[in-house]
Design a protein around this motif. Structure first.
Motif, PDB file in Angstrom:
ATOM      1  N   THR A  78       0.830  -1.212   0.000  1.00 62.10           N
ATOM      2  CA  THR A  78       0.000   0.000   0.000  1.00 62.10           C
ATOM      3  C   THR A  78       0.865   1.263   0.000  1.00 62.10           C
ATOM      4  O   THR A  78       0.363   2.366   0.141  1.00 62.10           O
TER       5      THR A  78
ATOM      6  N   LEU B  30     -10.039   4.226  -1.226  1.00 65.86           N
ATOM      7  CA  LEU B  30      -8.915   3.661  -0.512  1.00 65.86           C
ATOM      8  C   LEU B  30      -7.632   4.374  -0.930  1.00 65.86           C
ATOM      9  O   LEU B  30      -7.338   4.479  -2.124  1.00 65.86           O
TER      10      LEU B  30
ATOM     11  N   HIS C 236      -4.603   8.882   9.370  1.00 68.00           N
ATOM     12  CA  HIS C 236      -6.005   8.454   9.323  1.00 68.00           C
ATOM     13  C   HIS C 236      -6.945   9.653   9.393  1.00 68.00           C
ATOM     14  O   HIS C 236      -7.984   9.681   8.754  1.00 68.00           O
TER      15      HIS C 236
ATOM     16  N   HIS D  49      -9.864   6.038   3.370  1.00 66.80           N
ATOM     17  CA  HIS D  49      -9.191   5.302   4.439  1.00 66.80           C
ATOM     18  C   HIS D  49      -8.024   4.530   3.858  1.00 66.80           C
ATOM     19  O   HIS D  49      -7.875   4.417   2.640  1.00 66.80           O
ATOM     20  N   THR D  50      -7.202   4.025   4.741  1.00 66.27           N
ATOM     21  CA  THR D  50      -6.088   3.188   4.301  1.00 66.27           C
ATOM     22  C   THR D  50      -6.093   1.918   5.140  1.00 66.27           C
ATOM     23  O   THR D  50      -6.625   1.915   6.246  1.00 66.27           O
ATOM     24  N   GLU D  51      -5.531   0.865   4.582  1.00 68.09           N
ATOM     25  CA  GLU D  51      -5.469  -0.415   5.294  1.00 68.09           C
ATOM     26  C   GLU D  51      -4.027  -0.896   5.263  1.00 68.09           C
ATOM     27  O   GLU D  51      -3.256  -0.516   4.403  1.00 68.09           O
TER      28      GLU D  51
ATOM     29  N   THR E  73      -4.125  -6.778   3.690  1.00 69.42           N
ATOM     30  CA  THR E  73      -5.585  -6.757   3.919  1.00 69.42           C
ATOM     31  C   THR E  73      -6.323  -7.236   2.670  1.00 69.42           C
ATOM     32  O   THR E  73      -5.947  -6.893   1.549  1.00 69.42           O
TER      33      THR E  73
ATOM     34  N   LEU F  44     -10.059  -7.051   0.880  1.00 65.78           N
ATOM     35  CA  LEU F  44     -11.324  -6.301   0.922  1.00 65.78           C
ATOM     36  C   LEU F  44     -12.293  -6.909  -0.083  1.00 65.78           C
ATOM     37  O   LEU F  44     -11.882  -7.368  -1.144  1.00 65.78           O
TER      38      LEU F  44
ATOM     39  N   ASP G 292     -17.954  -0.062   6.437  1.00 64.51           N
ATOM     40  CA  ASP G 292     -17.111   0.815   7.246  1.00 64.51           C
ATOM     41  C   ASP G 292     -16.705   2.105   6.555  1.00 64.51           C
ATOM     42  O   ASP G 292     -15.646   2.638   6.826  1.00 64.51           O
TER      43      ASP G 292
END
Ligand code: ZN
Length: 407
Positions: free
Chosen positions: A8, A185, A200, A209-211, A215, A217, A224
């Motif tokens: 990411t 994302l 965040h 948002h970031t993960e 992750t 999805l 969320d």
């Protein structure tokens, strides 16, 4: 469609190797997630971009690359040659507007960008649609209501460089490609934004948002999605960076109305220079309106409002009430200012627009030498308090660092 984030981070990863900066140092010390170069595995069959050690990254995420039928690159890779695990098809870059149909039922279309590289629009067998953009890129030539590929808008999910190119997100929102139900994302995360809560917080303000790496999805799983705060008050001292912070909170939205409460101040060259500097910093799609009449703006529906600032609005309210004069203040100035503040706060409470307002944090420094100066300080303190009470989100900016007081 199931999407696994094998990486990411920015192309150089996070932390960048041998980078002495505070962000990289904090990540290296384990204060927040390390991030490999961004790469996405789609339904185990399509790989978008390559991350270092992709087979290992996939294994850590509980996935395998054995079923990958197509590897597509979105941007030119510099640095050491990419490691391509045995058994993986050779990576290719699809040229603009070309379309690919995969045996798995996925369709991929190359999207033209305003930078070197290619965006990919991936449609799953069930029709879900995802847009993936390379680092530092925005789509080129979007037109309202339709995209070049004729896809039905908006996308279910978009993955892009939200922090590096907030204007790309604004552009996608402007044409309706990103709607309230689109999962936004942030990828290609680099070392120019403090990691951890600040990262965040900034993404949440952009509705993104970031993960962490690894992750998985499910596209269309909207549970969320972050909610952008409707009302935000940004407080700070002179030159604290409060206006920059307020602008940053809205830079991923199109058509923002910038409400300058300072007026034009004929003949004041220093003021004119400040206004020009502010204007040059703002995205070209924003509109400036010079007014202190905030109530009608708050009552109308429309794009987000950025009010800069409440201290100048109060100056105007006190001018109109003749409140700088002790006698007039006692007779009815005080009541007139109170009424005006009451109307403003009521309009803030009822507004349906996204509002970000800037105000000066005063009162913790030198005590003004005049009674009217002390009066202004006191009234501004009261205004900030009642305004903040109506806001979901309140920030205090000191030395360019925003600390959340609420939200
Ligand atoms: Zn760094």
């Amino acid at each position: 469609m199931e999407l696994t984030l094998l990486g990411t981070g920015a192309p150089g990863g996070l932390p960048r190797p041998d980078c002495p900066c505070a962000v990289c140092a904090a990540v290296a010390r384990g204060r927040s997630h390390t991030r490999a170069a961004t790469a996405l595995l789609v339904d185990g069959t399509l790989l978008l971009d390559l991350t270092p050690g992709p087979a290992f990254a996939a294994a850590r995420a509980g996935k395998s690359l054995h079923g990958v039928r197509q590897v597509l690159l979105s941007h030119p890779h510099d640095g050491p040659a990419l490691e391509i695990p045995a058994g993986l098809p050779a990576p290719v870059r699809v040229s603009e507007r070309q379309e690919l149909a995969l045996i798995s039922g996925h369709r991929v279309r190359a999207v033209a960008l305003d930078s070197p590289g290619t965006g990919y629009q991936v449609t799953g067998p069930a029709g879900e649609c995802v847009l993936y953009l390379p680092p530092g890129a925005a789509p080129a030539g979007l037109e309202e209501g339709r995209d070049e590929a004729g896809t039905s808008y908006p996308y279910d999910m978009v993955l892009l460089d939200v922090l590096g190119r907030p204007d790309a997100l604004a552009k996608l929102r402007g044409v309706g490609s990103v709607g309230p139900a689109t999962d936004v994302l942030a990828v290609h995360i680099d070392h120019d934004v403090p990691s951890g809560p600040e990262l965040h917080r900034r993404l949440a303000a952009a509705g993104a948002h970031t993960e962490p790496d690894g992750t998985t999805l499910v596209v269309g799983d909207y549970a969320d999605l972050p909610e952008v705060p409707r009302r935000t008050l940004v407080l700070g001292g002179a030159r604290s960076g409060k206006s920059v912070e307020a602008e940053r909170r809205l830079e991923s939205f199109p058509g923002v109305v910038y409400v300058a409460t300072g007026g034009s101040r004929d003949g004041d060259a220093e003021w004119a220079a400040r206004v020009t500097a502010h204007k040059e910093r703002r995205p070209p799609s924003w509109r400036t309106q010079e007014t202190c009449d905030l109530v009608p703006l708050l009552e109308e529906s429309g794009p987000p409002l950025l009010v800069d600032c409440l201290a100048l609005w109060l100056t105007d309210a006190m001018d109109r009430a003749g409140a700088w004069d002790d006698d007039r203040w006692r007779i009815n100035g005080s009541r007139m200012v109170e009424e005006r503040v009451g109307q403003l706060v009521e309009a803030v409470r009822r507004t349906r627009r996204t509002v970000v307002a800037v105000s000066n944090e005063v009162g913790s420094g030198v005590v003004p030498g005049t009674s009217s100066g002390r009066r202004f300080r006191d009234e501004l303190g009261r205004l900030n308090t009642v305004f903040a009470a109506e806001c979901e989100h309140v920030l205090l900016v000191t030395a360019g660092i925003a600390q959340p007081l609420r939200g």
